[in-house]
Design an enzyme around this catalytic site. Sequence first.
Site, mmCIF file in Angstrom:
data_model
loop_
_atom_site.group_PDB
_atom_site.id
_atom_site.type_symbol
_atom_site.label_atom_id
_atom_site.label_comp_id
_atom_site.label_asym_id
_atom_site.label_seq_id
_atom_site.Cartn_x
_atom_site.Cartn_y
_atom_site.Cartn_z
ATOM 1 N N ASP A 94 0.819 -1.195 -0.116
ATOM 2 C CA ASP A 94 0.001 0.032 -0.114
ATOM 3 C C ASP A 94 0.904 1.388 -0.038
ATOM 4 O O ASP A 94 1.695 1.396 -0.876
ATOM 5 C CB ASP A 94 -1.132 0.055 1.101
ATOM 6 C CG ASP A 94 -2.084 1.145 1.308
ATOM 7 O OD1 ASP A 94 -2.961 1.124 0.497
ATOM 8 O OD2 ASP A 94 -1.758 1.979 1.850
ATOM 9 N N HIS A 293 -6.953 -6.405 -0.815
ATOM 10 C CA HIS A 293 -5.780 -5.266 -0.792
ATOM 11 C C HIS A 293 -4.778 -5.591 0.131
ATOM 12 O O HIS A 293 -3.549 -5.367 0.035
ATOM 13 C CB HIS A 293 -6.456 -4.076 -0.331
ATOM 14 C CG HIS A 293 -5.612 -2.857 -0.216
ATOM 15 N ND1 HIS A 293 -4.539 -2.474 -1.189
ATOM 16 C CD2 HIS A 293 -5.256 -2.327 0.873
ATOM 17 C CE1 HIS A 293 -4.293 -1.515 -0.876
ATOM 18 N NE2 HIS A 293 -4.352 -1.371 0.401
#
Length: 315
Positions: A94, A293
């Site tokens: 991320d 994610h």
Amino acid sequence: MIDVNGIRLHIAEQGDGPLVVLLHGFPESWHSWHHQFGPLAEAGFRVVAPDQRGYGRSDRPEDVGAYSILHLVGDVVGLVQALGEEQAYVVGHDWGAPVAWHTALLRPDLVRAVAGLSVPPPFRGTQAPLAAMDKMFGGRFYWNYFNRPGVADAEFAKDTRTTLRKFFYWGSGDAPHAGDGQQPLVDPERGWLADMQDPDVLPEWFTEDDLDALTESFSKGFTGALNWYRNLDRNWELTAPWHGARVTRPALYIYGDRDVVPAFPGTPELIAKLPGLMPNLWREPLELSGCGHWTQQERPDEVNTALIEFLRAHA
């Protein structure tokens, strides 16, 4: 706790051998790598994961400008040096991925090899990202919502545990909407959490203990973490000297096919072109089927296998 680049960072550490620095994303902490410590240490590496500036037990500078990409790369450089090393493998997920990629871009002498999870390598665009998203989505893209001083800060801190529970389910491959290609848009008047599902049961890979650790790490609020987003346009300005530059160190990219980030505007096309754009990309980008994610937490075994093979190949 370690003194780095004018601030104090909290780190977690395990193992001996070549240094591997693991950089977390939003809204996370060093704990997001807890599945990686043991396997990487057993494979012969010294593993260090900091709470990055603005997160967890690390310092939170008040100045929004203290969260630029140059500050974040400076933290990694300072960390490697403070640990008594001359080089390191740098791995990020991320927001940690852009920090890892930019560390390799700006200080290739310091980086043995670099890996990014979820967010692909940086190729500086022709316009500032916040302005571009504001124009494309009428101010509703979540970056623009985060850029409003104090707004998301207050929404997320109202009930920290519920905020994090919603975020982690929303971004996971387990969520019903995962992989549908929809952009993360926010009604600025209602906030982001209003439309996020609050799961009755957490995914198997994200336990109540994980949620406890994460909640504790945000006990001082979300402002430091959100300040990273508030520097997106400034980062674009600061990196002008590297426009057109490419990461030349050995590189690995891993992402999930149900992750919202690789579906951002222009990102699927970039991922498809990476083998031609990255001179030292190790194999094809690794796409994990059914993964959302939270790459290294949702698929720890596959991520660990890929990382260890990559790191050993570039020892």
